[in-house]
Design an enzyme around this catalytic site. Structure first.
Site, PDB file in Angstrom:
ATOM      1  N   GLU A  58       0.815  -1.223   0.000  1.00  0.00           N
ATOM      2  CA  GLU A  58       0.000   0.000   0.000  1.00  0.00           C
ATOM      3  C   GLU A  58       0.849   1.275   0.000  1.00  0.00           C
ATOM      4  O   GLU A  58       0.525   2.251  -0.669  1.00  0.00           O
ATOM      5  CB  GLU A  58      -0.921  -0.009   1.233  1.00  0.00           C
ATOM      6  CG  GLU A  58      -1.985   1.063   1.184  1.00  0.00           C
ATOM      7  CD  GLU A  58      -3.041   0.841   2.265  1.00  0.00           C
ATOM      8  OE1 GLU A  58      -3.666  -0.224   2.266  1.00  0.00           O
ATOM      9  OE2 GLU A  58      -3.207   1.734   3.097  1.00  0.00           O
ATOM     10  N   ASP A  59       1.947   1.272   0.725  1.00  0.00           N
ATOM     11  CA  ASP A  59       2.682   2.528   0.955  1.00  0.00           C
ATOM     12  C   ASP A  59       4.079   2.594   0.354  1.00  0.00           C
ATOM     13  O   ASP A  59       4.777   3.597   0.552  1.00  0.00           O
ATOM     14  CB  ASP A  59       2.784   2.802   2.468  1.00  0.00           C
ATOM     15  CG  ASP A  59       1.424   3.099   3.087  1.00  0.00           C
ATOM     16  OD1 ASP A  59       0.546   3.557   2.351  1.00  0.00           O
ATOM     17  OD2 ASP A  59       1.239   2.850   4.287  1.00  0.00           O
TER      18      ASP A  59
HETATM   19  P1  NDP Z   1      -6.233   8.977   7.336  1.00  0.00           P
HETATM   20  O1  NDP Z   1      -7.471   8.994   8.155  1.00  0.00           O
HETATM   21  O2  NDP Z   1      -6.080   7.926   6.305  1.00  0.00           O
HETATM   22  O3  NDP Z   1      -4.922   8.960   8.299  1.00  0.00           O
HETATM   23  C1  NDP Z   1      -4.815   8.002   9.254  1.00  0.00           C
HETATM   24  C2  NDP Z   1      -3.880   6.924   8.768  1.00  0.00           C
HETATM   25  O4  NDP Z   1      -2.553   7.473   8.738  1.00  0.00           O
HETATM   26  C3  NDP Z   1      -3.841   5.778   9.738  1.00  0.00           C
HETATM   27  O5  NDP Z   1      -4.805   4.799   9.398  1.00  0.00           O
HETATM   28  C4  NDP Z   1      -2.421   5.269   9.569  1.00  0.00           C
HETATM   29  O6  NDP Z   1      -2.438   4.402   8.457  1.00  0.00           O
HETATM   30  C5  NDP Z   1      -1.609   6.520   9.181  1.00  0.00           C
HETATM   31  N1  NDP Z   1      -0.827   7.181  10.245  1.00  0.00           N
HETATM   32  C6  NDP Z   1       0.429   7.680  10.088  1.00  0.00           C
HETATM   33  N2  NDP Z   1       0.853   8.296  11.191  1.00  0.00           N
HETATM   34  C7  NDP Z   1      -0.124   8.173  12.111  1.00  0.00           C
HETATM   35  C8  NDP Z   1      -0.235   8.602  13.475  1.00  0.00           C
HETATM   36  N3  NDP Z   1       0.741   9.285  14.101  1.00  0.00           N
HETATM   37  N4  NDP Z   1      -1.378   8.340  14.127  1.00  0.00           N
HETATM   38  C9  NDP Z   1      -2.361   7.652  13.510  1.00  0.00           C
HETATM   39  N5  NDP Z   1      -2.327   7.230  12.213  1.00  0.00           N
HETATM   40  C10 NDP Z   1      -1.193   7.479  11.515  1.00  0.00           C
HETATM   41  O7  NDP Z   1      -6.025  10.398   6.839  1.00  0.00           O
HETATM   42  P2  NDP Z   1      -5.917  11.016   5.434  1.00  0.00           P
HETATM   43  O8  NDP Z   1      -5.069  12.200   5.573  1.00  0.00           O
HETATM   44  O9  NDP Z   1      -5.495  10.001   4.475  1.00  0.00           O
HETATM   45  O10 NDP Z   1      -7.457  11.472   5.198  1.00  0.00           O
HETATM   46  C11 NDP Z   1      -8.474  10.587   4.840  1.00  0.00           C
HETATM   47  C12 NDP Z   1      -9.842  10.950   5.403  1.00  0.00           C
HETATM   48  O11 NDP Z   1      -9.805  11.939   6.426  1.00  0.00           O
HETATM   49  C13 NDP Z   1     -10.781  11.506   4.363  1.00  0.00           C
HETATM   50  O12 NDP Z   1     -11.533  10.448   3.832  1.00  0.00           O
HETATM   51  C14 NDP Z   1     -11.694  12.485   5.122  1.00  0.00           C
HETATM   52  O13 NDP Z   1     -12.945  11.882   5.396  1.00  0.00           O
HETATM   53  C15 NDP Z   1     -11.009  12.709   6.413  1.00  0.00           C
HETATM   54  N6  NDP Z   1     -10.689  14.127   6.627  1.00  0.00           N
HETATM   55  C16 NDP Z   1     -11.200  14.753   7.738  1.00  0.00           C
HETATM   56  C17 NDP Z   1     -10.903  16.084   8.025  1.00  0.00           C
HETATM   57  C18 NDP Z   1     -11.449  16.699   9.257  1.00  0.00           C
HETATM   58  O14 NDP Z   1     -10.975  17.747   9.683  1.00  0.00           O
HETATM   59  N7  NDP Z   1     -12.417  16.131   9.931  1.00  0.00           N
HETATM   60  C19 NDP Z   1     -10.048  16.874   7.133  1.00  0.00           C
HETATM   61  C20 NDP Z   1      -9.541  16.128   6.023  1.00  0.00           C
HETATM   62  C21 NDP Z   1      -9.865  14.806   5.791  1.00  0.00           C
HETATM   63  P3  NDP Z   1      -1.430   3.134   8.282  1.00  0.00           P
HETATM   64  O15 NDP Z   1      -1.736   2.128   9.327  1.00  0.00           O
HETATM   65  O16 NDP Z   1      -1.769   2.662   6.907  1.00  0.00           O
HETATM   66  O17 NDP Z   1      -0.077   3.719   8.408  1.00  0.00           O
END
Ligand code: NDP
Ligand code: ZN
Length: 184
Positions: free
Chosen positions: A64-65
């Site tokens: 994925e990454d």
């Molecule tokens: P994500 O929700 O995908 O980010 C979380 C993912 O980032 C985790 O599942 C993890 O994936 C990885 N990750 C890396 N570092 C960390 C950390 N320190 N803590 C936790 N997780 C971490 O965010 P995206 O930026 O990709 O945005 C996607 C969604 O967010 C959009 O669909 C939208 O709905 C929402 N969004 C909400 C906003 C708001 O303000 N409410 C603003 C913008 C977007 P892994 O296990 O794969 O590493």
């Protein structure tokens, strides 16, 4: 009996592939900390001794990454590990929102091993959101993530009671932290 060599080869491979990646926290922690934490959680909290599952946990974000392909993983780690990694790999061609929705919709259809891996992944991410959250995330963003993790894990429960319990604890801690960050 777990053989150390394949697991150590997976760790070396994942650390090399993730070497230029960082987590989203303020300190930009090395990415490899996350797959190691997921594998460790499965073994230590989940009591998992299945070598395929632990190796897949170490490799779970490589396709994925990073530039890693399924074929590469198949050659190095075999078909079973690769199938499991693919089960927890989102289709990057799809928009973020669709990927998130599909994870929720498909969780219940995943294999028992993939369900455990998904729970461990979500626990580690919830713990990170509490201890070292992504830079710039406000309360609503954290709450959104917790709600989504709960929705995905609803379809994954019932395979490993210890993991289900650890997940519930991580959710409770995240909610406490998000509502009252001073209470830890
Ligand atoms: P994500 O929700 O995908 O980010 C979380 C993912 O980032 C985790 O599942 C993890 O994936 C990885 N990750 C890396 N570092 C960390 C950390 N320190 N803590 C936790 N997780 C971490 O965010 P995206 O930026 O990709 O945005 C996607 C969604 O967010 C959009 O669909 C939208 O709905 C929402 N969004 C909400 C906003 C708001 O303000 N409410 C603003 C913008 C977007 P892994 O296990 O794969 O590493
Ligand atoms: Zn992950």
């Amino acid at each position: 009996m777990i053989h150390p060599v394949p697991l150590l080869r997976a760790l070396a491979f994942a650390s090399e592939r993730h070497s230029r990646q960082r987590r989203k926290d303020e300190d930009a922690s090395p990415y490899i900390n996350h797959p190691i934490a997921v594998a460790r959680l499965l073994a230590e909290d989940g009591g998992v001794v299945d070598e395929t599952l632990l190796i897949a946990a170490v490799l779970h974000d490589t396709i994925e990454d990073t530039e890693t392909t399924a074929e590469e993983l198949r050659e190095r780690f075999g078909a079973e590990v690769t199938a499991l990694v693919l089960e927890v790999t989102d289709d990057k061609a799809l928009p973020k929102e669709d990927r998130k929705r599909l994870q929720t919709e498909h969780a219940a259809d995943a294999s028992p091993a993939a369900k455990q891996l998904k729970i461990a992944d979500k626990v580690c991410n919830l713990r990170d959101i509490t201890a070292s959250p992504p830079k710039g995330w406000q309360v609503d963003r954290k709450q959104e993530y917790v709600a989504w993790a709960v929705a995905v894990v609803t379809g994954c429960r019932g395979v490993n009671a210890s993991l289900d319990r650890v997940f519930d604890q991580a959710v409770a801690q995240s909610r406490r932290d998000v509502v009252d960050p001073g209470s830890q």
